[in-house]
Design a protein around this motif. Structure first.
Motif, short mmCIF file in Angstrom:
data_model
loop_
_atom_site.label_atom_id
_atom_site.label_comp_id
_atom_site.label_asym_id
_atom_site.label_seq_id
_atom_site.Cartn_x
_atom_site.Cartn_y
_atom_site.Cartn_z
N ARG A 298 56.30 12.75 22.34
CA ARG A 298 56.88 11.77 21.41
C ARG A 298 56.13 11.80 20.07
NH1 ARG A 298 60.08 7.31 21.59
NH2 ARG A 298 60.24 7.31 23.87
N LYS A 299 54.80 11.88 20.13
CA LYS A 299 54.03 11.93 18.89
C LYS A 299 54.35 13.20 18.10
CE LYS A 299 50.04 8.99 19.77
NZ LYS A 299 50.36 8.16 18.58
N LEU A 300 54.53 14.30 18.81
CA LEU A 300 54.89 15.55 18.14
C LEU A 300 56.21 15.41 17.42
CD1 LEU A 300 54.76 18.59 17.55
CD2 LEU A 300 55.61 19.00 19.87
N ILE A 301 57.20 14.86 18.09
CA ILE A 301 58.53 14.72 17.50
C ILE A 301 58.50 13.72 16.34
CG2 ILE A 301 60.88 13.88 17.93
CD1 ILE A 301 60.65 15.13 20.72
N GLU A 302 57.76 12.64 16.50
CA GLU A 302 57.64 11.67 15.40
C GLU A 302 57.02 12.32 14.17
OE1 GLU A 302 57.18 7.53 18.01
OE2 GLU A 302 55.42 8.54 17.19
N GLY A 303 56.03 13.17 14.39
CA GLY A 303 55.41 13.86 13.26
C GLY A 303 56.37 14.81 12.57
N LEU A 304 57.16 15.52 13.35
CA LEU A 304 58.13 16.45 12.77
C LEU A 304 59.19 15.69 11.96
CD1 LEU A 304 58.65 18.86 15.80
CD2 LEU A 304 57.57 19.43 13.61
N VAL A 305 59.68 14.61 12.53
CA VAL A 305 60.70 13.81 11.83
C VAL A 305 60.12 13.24 10.54
CG1 VAL A 305 62.08 11.69 11.93
CG2 VAL A 305 62.04 13.27 13.87
N GLY A 306 58.90 12.75 10.61
CA GLY A 306 58.27 12.21 9.41
C GLY A 306 58.10 13.25 8.32
N ALA A 307 57.75 14.48 8.71
CA ALA A 307 57.53 15.53 7.73
C ALA A 307 58.83 15.97 7.07
CB ALA A 307 56.87 16.73 8.39
N VAL A 308 59.92 16.01 7.85
CA VAL A 308 61.20 16.50 7.31
C VAL A 308 61.97 15.40 6.60
CG1 VAL A 308 63.42 17.54 7.88
CG2 VAL A 308 61.36 18.31 9.06
N VAL A 309 62.10 14.25 7.25
CA VAL A 309 62.93 13.17 6.71
C VAL A 309 62.18 12.36 5.66
CG1 VAL A 309 64.22 11.07 7.30
CG2 VAL A 309 64.24 13.04 8.84
N GLY A 310 60.88 12.18 5.88
CA GLY A 310 60.13 11.32 4.98
C GLY A 310 59.63 12.01 3.72
N HIS A 311 59.99 13.27 3.54
CA HIS A 311 59.50 14.03 2.39
C HIS A 311 60.65 14.81 1.79
CE1 HIS A 311 56.74 16.26 -0.13
NE2 HIS A 311 57.20 17.39 0.34
N ARG A 312 60.85 14.70 0.50
CA ARG A 312 61.96 15.37 -0.16
C ARG A 312 61.49 16.56 -1.00
NH1 ARG A 312 67.17 13.88 1.54
NH2 ARG A 312 66.91 11.89 2.62
N GLY A 313 60.33 17.10 -0.67
CA GLY A 313 59.80 18.23 -1.41
C GLY A 313 60.44 19.55 -1.00
N LEU B 13 61.72 25.56 24.99
CA LEU B 13 61.47 25.39 23.55
C LEU B 13 62.74 25.02 22.79
CD1 LEU B 13 59.08 28.41 22.92
CD2 LEU B 13 58.48 25.99 22.77
N ILE B 14 63.90 25.41 23.36
CA ILE B 14 65.17 25.08 22.71
C ILE B 14 65.35 23.57 22.60
CG2 ILE B 14 67.69 25.26 22.94
CD1 ILE B 14 67.23 27.93 24.38
N SER B 15 64.84 22.84 23.60
CA SER B 15 65.00 21.39 23.60
C SER B 15 64.34 20.73 22.40
CB SER B 15 64.40 20.80 24.89
OG SER B 15 65.08 21.29 26.02
N ILE B 16 63.31 21.39 21.85
CA ILE B 16 62.63 20.87 20.67
C ILE B 16 63.02 21.66 19.42
CG2 ILE B 16 60.38 20.43 19.60
CD1 ILE B 16 59.23 20.19 22.40
N GLY B 17 63.09 22.97 19.55
CA GLY B 17 63.34 23.82 18.40
C GLY B 17 64.71 23.65 17.79
N ALA B 18 65.73 23.51 18.64
CA ALA B 18 67.10 23.40 18.12
C ALA B 18 67.30 22.17 17.25
CB ALA B 18 68.11 23.43 19.27
N PRO B 19 66.87 20.98 17.69
CA PRO B 19 67.02 19.80 16.82
C PRO B 19 66.23 19.92 15.52
CG PRO B 19 66.64 19.11 19.07
CD PRO B 19 66.39 20.58 19.03
N CYS B 20 65.05 20.54 15.59
CA CYS B 20 64.26 20.71 14.36
C CYS B 20 64.96 21.64 13.39
CB CYS B 20 62.88 21.25 14.71
SG CYS B 20 61.84 20.06 15.56
N ALA B 21 65.56 22.70 13.92
CA ALA B 21 66.32 23.62 13.06
C ALA B 21 67.49 22.89 12.42
CB ALA B 21 66.80 24.82 13.87
N MET B 22 68.12 21.99 13.19
CA MET B 22 69.22 21.19 12.63
C MET B 22 68.74 20.33 11.48
SD MET B 22 72.43 20.31 12.75
CE MET B 22 73.07 20.82 14.34
#
Length: 223
Positions: free
Chosen positions: A94-109, A162-171
């Motif tokens: 959960r912490k890993l996914i929260e970090g990924l979401v924060g990096a992608v969604v919370g940053h517009r760089g 890895l698809i369970s995590i990688g695919a949503p991140c790619a999306m």
């Protein structure tokens, strides 16, 4: 004398970072093929020789941009801290996914955009990114997934997890920033809601794979 040396080193670091930021913005907006050294030098306010001095070539600069972008998205030191937590493996995920979401969604760089471009149209430079950043990080993630699913390391099913995590991140990286119909629900919803959704999605897939592997092993032993 020592003070002058330190100043020179600091100036070099500043120039390096200025070139990297300028290149990241241009590569994210235009792509690698459409971005020239001249454009990068003009945006960074440096001469062309500075690019070759710090990065060797435009290709070397692009590889540095990819590495910097991936480290922003998921830093191996952060992964190691998550791995070392005294917590259940599911909480670590959960912490890993929260970090990924924060990096992608919370940053517009440019970081997410340049990675999204590379995923859509992979170049030969992706191999460098795989060796330097992706593979070492995957080993930590695979260890976490093994703990959650009880699937042993080296089992083909574990790699497929890895698809369970990688695919949503790619999306998040690709579709969310290029398809307006997806951008609003992805980037318009509360960040925690999105992280919770992706966590539930990942756990659901991991649990299903774990059940299937256990059933297959049981049936094989019975046979």
């Amino acid at each position: 004398m020592k003070k002058a040396v330190r100043t020179q080193r600091t100036d070099g670091e500043a120039t390096y970072q200025r070139i990297l930021e300028a290149a990241g913005e241009l590569f994210a907006s235009n792509g690698f093929a459409e971005t020239t050294n001249k454009m990068i030098a003009a945006r960074a306010d440096v001469d062309l020789a500075s690019i070759n001095y710090h990065f060797g070539s435009r290709g070397g600069l692009y590889e540095a941009v990819l590495v910097a972008a991936h480290r922003y998205l998921i830093n191996i030191e952060d992964l190691r801290r998550i791995e070392a937590l005294e917590a259940p493996a599911r909480d670590k995920l959960r912490k890993l996914i929260e970090g990924l979401v924060g990096a992608v969604v919370g940053h517009r760089g440019w970081q997410a955009r340049v990675l999204g471009r590379e995923l859509l149209s992979p170049s030969s430079h992706l191999q460098v990114l795989e060796q330097k950043e992706i593979l070492p990080k995957l080993q930590i993630v695979l260890s976490l997934l093994s703990e959650i699913t009880t699937i042993p390391a080296g089992h083909p099913a574990l790699n497929r997890c890895l698809i369970s995590i990688g695919a949503p991140c790619a999306m998040l990286l690709v579709a969310g920033r290029n398809l307006p119909i997806l951008a609003d629900p992805i980037f318009g919803s509360p960040r925690q809601d999105l992280a919770d959704h992706l966590y539930d999605f990942a756990i659901g897939g991991l649990e299903a794979v774990a059940r299937n592997c256990s059933a297959a092993n049981f049936n094989g032993n019975q046979g």
